[in-house]
Structure formats: C-alpha cells, structure tokens
Design a protein around this motif. Structure first.
Motif, short mmCIF file in Angstrom:
data_model
loop_
_atom_site.label_atom_id
_atom_site.label_comp_id
_atom_site.label_asym_id
_atom_site.label_seq_id
_atom_site.Cartn_x
_atom_site.Cartn_y
_atom_site.Cartn_z
N VAL A 290 -15.19 8.72 15.01
CA VAL A 290 -16.44 8.72 14.44
C VAL A 290 -17.38 8.75 15.60
O VAL A 290 -18.16 9.48 15.35
N GLU A 291 -17.17 8.20 16.67
CA GLU A 291 -18.21 8.19 17.62
C GLU A 291 -18.22 9.59 18.40
O GLU A 291 -19.47 10.00 18.58
N ALA A 292 -17.13 10.27 18.50
CA ALA A 292 -16.96 11.73 19.07
C ALA A 292 -17.58 12.59 17.99
O ALA A 292 -18.44 13.50 18.41
N GLY A 293 -17.41 12.49 16.59
CA GLY A 293 -18.07 13.23 15.72
C GLY A 293 -19.80 13.33 15.73
O GLY A 293 -20.29 14.16 15.44
N GLU A 340 -17.90 6.68 -2.49
CA GLU A 340 -16.85 7.59 -2.49
C GLU A 340 -15.58 6.60 -2.10
O GLU A 340 -15.65 5.93 -1.53
N THR A 341 -14.63 6.89 -2.72
CA THR A 341 -13.00 6.53 -2.20
C THR A 341 -12.26 7.61 -2.07
O THR A 341 -11.81 8.32 -2.88
N VAL A 342 -11.79 7.66 -0.82
CA VAL A 342 -10.93 8.85 -0.38
C VAL A 342 -9.69 8.49 0.38
O VAL A 342 -9.42 7.56 0.75
N PRO A 343 -8.71 9.43 0.42
CA PRO A 343 -7.31 9.01 1.05
C PRO A 343 -7.67 8.70 2.51
O PRO A 343 -8.75 9.07 3.03
N VAL A 347 -11.04 9.86 5.89
CA VAL A 347 -12.20 8.71 5.79
C VAL A 347 -13.32 9.25 6.94
O VAL A 347 -14.20 9.55 6.74
N VAL A 348 -12.71 9.82 7.92
CA VAL A 348 -13.68 10.23 9.14
C VAL A 348 -14.51 11.60 8.88
O VAL A 348 -15.74 11.57 9.07
N GLU A 349 -13.78 12.66 8.12
CA GLU A 349 -14.46 13.65 7.82
C GLU A 349 -15.40 13.35 6.83
O GLU A 349 -16.73 14.01 6.82
#
Length: 382
Positions: A290-293, A340-343, A347-349
C-alpha cells in the motif's frame, strides 16, 4: 476546508525576519531546513541535490562555503535555487561578505571559530542591512569560544546562551535585528535547556537543531525528542534535523514531525497494525504494498491497513480509507462505511483505486499547491 489541527501550546512571540522570500519567526509557519552534502563549487551536483530537497518539501537549504571556489559558485546557486539558500560560514570572515554579495537568502556565522569576528560585526551588519540579507548566529557546542569553555568548564546551556546573547547584543548595538539564533548541542537535555534559557532571554527567532545527532535511527529519535519537547512549549521557528544520512531523509523526518504536532498541514498517513498471533494476513507485506502504491500521493488521507478482527474494523472506520482482512477476504472502508468486500488478493488493488479517487477529490478541494510535499509515513496501531 479542513479544520486547523490542535496544537500543544501557542507559539512564543518572536521577531519576524526574512530568509530570502520566506518569513521566519512571528506568526510565520515553522520551516524545515536541510544542508547539501555536495561540494558547493560543483554547481550542477549542488543544484541537483537542492532540487531533490525542494521536491521532498524542504523550505530552506544551507550550503557550505569553505573555499574561494565555493564562494564563486554562490551567485549562480542562489539565483537558480527555487528555495532560499543560506551560506554556512566558518573560520574566514571574507566569505561572509562574499555570501552577502552573492544574493544568498541568509548567512550563517559561527562566532566561535570566525577569526576576530567581534571586530567585524559592524561591517558585517552594514553589508547585510544594505543587501537585505538576514543572518543566523550559529553557536555550536563543538566550537564554543575558549573563554567561555574556561569559564564554564564545558559547553553548558548557560555557556551556549551567553555566547549567543553576547553576539546578539553586538548586532543590536549596530541597529541590526534581522537575525535568528541557534544554540546546538549533541546532548538532548543540554540542547533543550539551552533553548529554554534563550527563549526567556529575548524574542529572537530560533533555529532548532541537535548537532551531530548521529545515524538515521538514533538521530531521528534524538531530534524528535528535543524538537518535540521545545515545540510543545511553543519554542522554535525553523528546524533542521541533522542525520548521518541523505539530506532528503532529514526533510522527511522534519516535515512529518511538524505534521504530527499539528504545526503543518497533514499529508498522507498510513496506519498499520504491528501484527500479532491473531493476524490472518501478512500485514507487513500488505502495508508495504500500500505504501509503495501511494508513494506519490500527498493528499491528507489517513489510510488504515489492518490484519484481524480485534482493532481492524474499528481503526479502518476511523480512517478516511481502510481495509480489514481475514478469512481469505477483505473489507474496504470509506469514511467509516463498508463499500466493498473483495478476495484477499484484490485488497491492495481495490484500496489503491479508492485512494486515487479520494486524493483527486482532495486536490480539487484544497488545491495542488497545498498538497505539494512529503512522501507517506507509516505508523503502527494496536
């Protein structure tokens, strides 16, 4: 517009001066300084490093000037830098005059090691006044006047302050008031005591610094302990974090310290849990991704990255944006609401997509200029 962050204490009143185009002291924002590590006469390398510092959020930059070649480079550097340039002068007083003539925003003088400094104060004050250049009386424990070392036995808070106030008095006798003062020491307690005494002695704008603070880890802790103490008492008008590390790291520490103390507009903050036996995902890797993104995002977003059901949902809801993961899936929160609830592998994307949208909205609300500055800081929760 967002409400002004609360502060621990009102700023102590100090005189406002100019450093190039910036105000320092009085009600002016507290500025962050750093210093180049290049040979100043290598103009290209010096300007490149100044550009990197500017991009990282540095407000004022200092350059060394130990030789004639360095002095000759000052006019070009001062003209081409986007932020005010301060020339750092030791030993030879002729470089003080050269820096003033070069158009530097300010000149730092060290009265402890400049030859016959007191005898030249009148001429220095006149030259600086005529050019509209401010000065800094930079007293340092490592170069304290021998007479004061003999009187006090070592560089005590009282010795540092006596040196500074003596020189300040000489400046003021010459009707020169456009100067700030620093009384730096490598010991946190001595440094804090010295600045407290100096703050009580007059309303000079103060440049905070722990000299020779050490490598990045140690120096960051020492600087934050010292600056945090003084800033919490309303003492300090400009700061320089001194680290045995790339100068950009000094700026990152300084700007984040001011943000977290409510003294500068907050920018991106990532809150992540430290992980424990309850974690159902690899929180460390998740937070790093997340930090990198979000590396280039400077909007004042608070992003929470959590790995279990204990603190995760609560922390995520308190943030502008967050995720709480477990059991192979993740929930995405936007301002407290699950959107949202995602696989787990998405999550990061998904989080980054929402962050980009929110950052764009904030940029439109606050303006791009207000968001220019530092990279994200990761802090731990839980």
């Amino acid at each position: 517009m967002r409400a002004q962050a609360p502060v621990l204490a009102p700023r102590r009143p100090t005189r406002k001066i100019k450093v190039g185009s910036l105000n320092v002291g009085g009600d002016a924002p507290i500025t962050v300084q750093s210093m180049t590590t290049t040979k100043t006469h290598d103009i290209g390398a010096t300007l490149q490093q100044i550009a990197e510092l500017t991009a990282s959020g540095c407000d004022i930059v200092r350059v060394a000037c130990p030789t004639d070649k360095d002095a000759e480079a000052l006019p070009i550097i001062a003209k081409q830098s986007r932020i005010p340039v301060i020339a750092d002068i030791h030993f030879n007083p002729k470089y003080v005059f050269a820096a003033i003539e070069a158009g530097c925003g300010a000149v730092r003088v060290n009265p402890g090691n400049i030859r016959k400094f007191d005898d030249q104060v009148a001429d220095i004050c006149k030259a600086a006044s005529d050019a509209g250049v401010s000065l800094r009386i930079g007293v340092n424990a490592g170069s304290l006047d021998k007479r004061l070392l003999k009187k006090y036995g070592k560089a005590t808070p009282e010795a540092l302050v006596e040196s500074a106030t003596w020189e300040a008095g000489l400046f003021e006798e010459n009707d020169f008031h456009d100067f700030k003062i620093s009384v730096k020491h490598h010991d946190v307690v001595t440094m804090v005591q010295a600045y407290r005494l100096l703050s009580e002695a007059g309303q000079w704008p103060l440049h905070l610094g722990v000299t020779e603070a050490g490598p990045a880890f140690q120096g960051t802790i020492k600087s934050c302990a010292a600056f945090g103490t003084l800033l919490a008492e309303g003492i300090g008008d400009t700061i320089r974090v001194s680290l045995s590390a790339p100068p950009v790291e000094e700026v990152k520490v300084g700007t984040k310290l001011l943000e977290f103390m409510g003294l500068r507009q907050r920018q991106l903050e990532i809150v992540s849990c430290p992980s424990c036996g309850r974690a159902q995902v690899d929180v460390w890797t998740l937070a790093e991704e997340v930090e990198a993104g979000l590396k280039k995002v400077t909007a004042p977003l608070r992003v929470a990255v959590m790995g279990c059901v204990v603190n995760g949902p609560g922390e995520a809801r308190e943030a502008d944006l967050g995720c709480a993961s477990g059991n192979g899936k993740g929930q995405i929160f936007v301002r407290g609401q699950v959107v949202e609830t995602v696989p787990e592998d998405q999550v990061v994307e998904t989080l980054l997509k929402h962050a980009e949208v929110m950052a764009a909205e904030m940029a439109e609300e606050l303006g791009e200029d207000a968001l220019a500055g530092t990279a994200p800081m990761v802090s731990a929760a839980g």
